[in-house]
Design a protein around this motif. Sequence first.
Motif, short mmCIF file in Angstrom:
data_model
loop_
_atom_site.label_atom_id
_atom_site.label_comp_id
_atom_site.label_asym_id
_atom_site.label_seq_id
_atom_site.Cartn_x
_atom_site.Cartn_y
_atom_site.Cartn_z
N LEU A 251 0.84 -1.19 0.00
CA LEU A 251 0.00 0.00 0.00
C LEU A 251 0.88 1.25 0.00
CD1 LEU A 251 -2.85 -0.81 2.54
CD2 LEU A 251 -2.73 -1.28 0.08
N ASP A 263 -2.59 6.76 -5.41
CA ASP A 263 -2.15 5.66 -4.56
C ASP A 263 -2.45 4.30 -5.19
OD1 ASP A 263 -4.89 5.55 -4.27
OD2 ASP A 263 -4.86 5.38 -2.08
N VAL A 265 -5.24 2.98 -5.92
CA VAL A 265 -6.44 2.35 -5.36
C VAL A 265 -7.65 3.16 -5.82
CG1 VAL A 265 -7.66 1.64 -3.28
CG2 VAL A 265 -5.16 1.53 -3.35
N THR A 268 -10.24 4.99 -2.98
CA THR A 268 -9.81 6.01 -2.03
C THR A 268 -9.83 7.36 -2.75
OG1 THR A 268 -7.48 5.60 -2.58
CG2 THR A 268 -8.39 4.43 -0.67
N ASN A 298 -8.12 6.79 6.94
CA ASN A 298 -7.47 5.59 6.40
C ASN A 298 -6.12 5.38 7.07
OD1 ASN A 298 -5.77 4.05 4.24
ND2 ASN A 298 -7.87 3.88 3.51
N PHE A 311 -9.17 0.39 6.37
CA PHE A 311 -8.67 0.16 5.03
C PHE A 311 -9.87 0.16 4.09
CE2 PHE A 311 -5.22 -2.30 7.31
CZ PHE A 311 -4.16 -1.51 6.89
N GLN A 315 -7.76 -1.39 -1.23
CA GLN A 315 -6.50 -1.67 -0.54
C GLN A 315 -6.42 -3.14 -0.14
OE1 GLN A 315 -7.00 1.39 2.49
NE2 GLN A 315 -5.27 2.55 1.65
N ARG A 318 -5.22 -5.12 -3.11
CA ARG A 318 -3.78 -5.01 -3.33
C ARG A 318 -2.99 -5.89 -2.36
NH1 ARG A 318 -1.45 -1.33 -6.55
NH2 ARG A 318 0.40 -1.06 -5.26
#
Length: 335
Positions: A251, A263, A265, A268, A298, A311, A315, A318
């Motif tokens: 992450l 990021d 993701v 998010t 987060n 989370f 995430q 991942r």
Amino acid sequence: MKKLLFGILALGFMSSCNSDNVTNQNENPSNGADASVNLAGKRECPSEEIRKVALQNNPELRQKFNVLEANTEKFANELKLGKVLADGTVEIPVVVNVIYKTAAENVSDARIAEQIAVLNADYGGTNTDASNIPTEFQTVKADDVKVRFKLVNTIRKSTSKTSWGTNDAMKKASTGGLDATTPTNYLNIWVVGKMTSQGRTILGYATFPESAGLWNDGVVIAAPFFGKTGASAPFNLGRTATHEVGHYLNLRHIWGDANCGNDLVADTPTQTTANYNKPSYPLYNTCSGVSRSVMFMNYMDYVDDAAMFMFSAGQKTRMQAVVDASGSRAGLRVL
């Protein structure tokens, strides 16, 4: 929302080494996150900075990084299409290496057990403060990352060293530290006393999955921020380890370590930069002309321990990708 990208990230890591603190005047910064803020007493995690330098200097590591991100995207796409199934809960064996000068730095067995319990609660979604997740993020929260942690050994070593840096000296017996225990198969956590870098107090740092199995692979936490009992407020709920293990499981910081960064993701919300202290919800940022409520609670943001408690589902995917039987950290599954 962001889509998953990996194609030119290695180049992006190298080119952004000196640009993370540049303010884009067209973007609105988060509460307390502009360049003029005194960061004393606030969370500091140089994991991404260390990673950028390593990727810039090591072509083999860059290749592993590219493969890691390609496999992560492939896993996420196939999971979405039902072509693969997550392999169930993975229990990661943990070795804690305590290097201490004072009695306070020689964290107790009880405090280590306490930290492992925090990790299991946070990654299992059973943390009591999960009830504080705002309604708008309930639909994307990760109820259970399906990762657990089991302490298998604690190794202790006395030292005369009063402060450590981020050059991995604590990870080698030859430089006063402790060698990692089979890093392919164990999560090594080093607990040291005071840790600083360029005048900053560092809470912890971690390696990412492209470093799986290397001699320096693992997580480092400064003793004042490890566990709960006796830890230093406002980082006394064990969340420094939760944050750093997140890096270990691939992450990134939630703001992508750049102004309105990525990021990797999708669920998010994009935010301008890091958040500090204990922000009030809702907190809005504007990136590319779009105002969003940001997910400052987060675990991968920089807020105080008491302000982070979730989370996201993206995430979770991942992290599952790297501990999958075909993932970069599959070796953690063998014991």
